[in-house]
Design an enzyme around this catalytic site. Structure first.
Site, PDB file in Angstrom:
ATOM      1  CB  CYS A  46       7.999   3.317   1.050  1.00 19.35           C
ATOM      2  SG  CYS A  46       8.865   4.240  -0.194  1.00 19.35           S
TER       3      CYS A  46
HETATM    4  C1  BEZ Z   1       5.847   6.598  -2.215  1.00 21.75           C
HETATM    5  O1  BEZ Z   1       6.659   5.888  -1.704  1.00 21.75           O
HETATM    6  O2  BEZ Z   1       4.663   6.486  -1.981  1.00 21.75           O
HETATM    7  C2  BEZ Z   1       6.259   7.649  -3.205  1.00 21.75           C
HETATM    8  C3  BEZ Z   1       7.492   8.234  -3.078  1.00 21.75           C
HETATM    9  C4  BEZ Z   1       7.864   9.198  -3.976  1.00 21.75           C
HETATM   10  C5  BEZ Z   1       7.009   9.551  -5.034  1.00 21.75           C
HETATM   11  C6  BEZ Z   1       5.792   8.917  -5.162  1.00 21.75           C
HETATM   12  C7  BEZ Z   1       5.408   7.962  -4.237  1.00 21.75           C
END
Ligand code: BEZ
Length: 213
Positions: A46
């Site tokens: 994100c």
């Molecule tokens: C992320 O945003 O990095 C993420 C969120 C949940 C699971 C895997 C990655």
């Protein structure tokens, strides 16, 4: 909660954000919107996506599109996280991040898929036009960062269809030839709408140079 489908009016809502309360339809005004969800604050994928979106501001502006991110965490968490995003992605987040701690928006837009996760949203994308109609939906898993060049490409295709009555073929990129919409059959209308000419490979497959290039 009804399934949201292409052509539906995007549900309106009021929700907190790091930029204050947002009344969605009013906030959109006469712009298009990209409403996109993030599983959680302080997550690596994100962080990269929000940084990339900030860097694409000029591209969104050119298309009259406002990005609006959703994450199911409160404003104070968003504010701290945005500091990290700005620092690590070498940018300044320049669009609002909804603080959807009560999951109002996540539930309204069906962004939580319980068999994937009970608490985090999946990576949903809603491309919404200026008439508030949902024009595209995309759903990615939490572990796969989205391709924002693809989101811009889809917006370009939709706006070409609206303005010039063309569709875009497989793997189309800005500047490539387009196809004349099958609904346009009158030869006089074809001549006036496509002054650059067209090539008829089959009666239903008519290629024309991209009208706005
Ligand atoms: C992320 O945003 O990095 C993420 C969120 C949940 C699971 C895997 C990655």
């Amino acid at each position: 909660m009804a399934t949201l489908r292409l052509g539906d009016i995007a549900p309106d809502f009021t929700q907190e954000s790091n930029e204050g309360p947002i009344e969605f339809h009013k906030w959109m005004g006469s712009s298009w919107a990209v409403l996109f969800s993030h599983p959680k604050d302080f997550t690596p994928v994100c962080t990269t996506e929000l940084g990339a979106t900030a860097k694409l501001k000029a591209e969104f502006d050119k298309r009259n599109v406002k990005p609006l991110a959703v994450s199911v965490d409160p404003v104070d968490s968003h504010t701290k996280w945005i500091g990290d995003i700005n620092e690590t992605q070498h940018t300044t987040v320049n669009f609002p991040l909804l603080a959807d701690a009560d999951k109002k928006v996540a539930n309204l837009y069906d962004m939580i898929h319980p068999n994937a996760s009970d608490t985090m949203t999946v990576r949903s994308v809603f491309i919404i036009d200026a008439n508030k109609k949902i024009r595209t939906t995309l759903t990615y898993p939490a572990s796969t960062g989205r391709n924002f060049d693809e989101i811009l490409r889809v917006i370009d295709s939709l706006q070409l269809t609206d303005r010039y009555s063309v569709a875009t073929p497989v793997n189309w990129k800005n500047g490539d030839d387009c196809v004349i919409l099958p609904s346009i059959t009158d030869p006089e209308i074809i001549k006036s709408k496509f002054p650059k000419g067209h090539t008829e490979l089959k009666p239903y497959l008519r290629m024309t140079p991209q009208p706005n290039k």
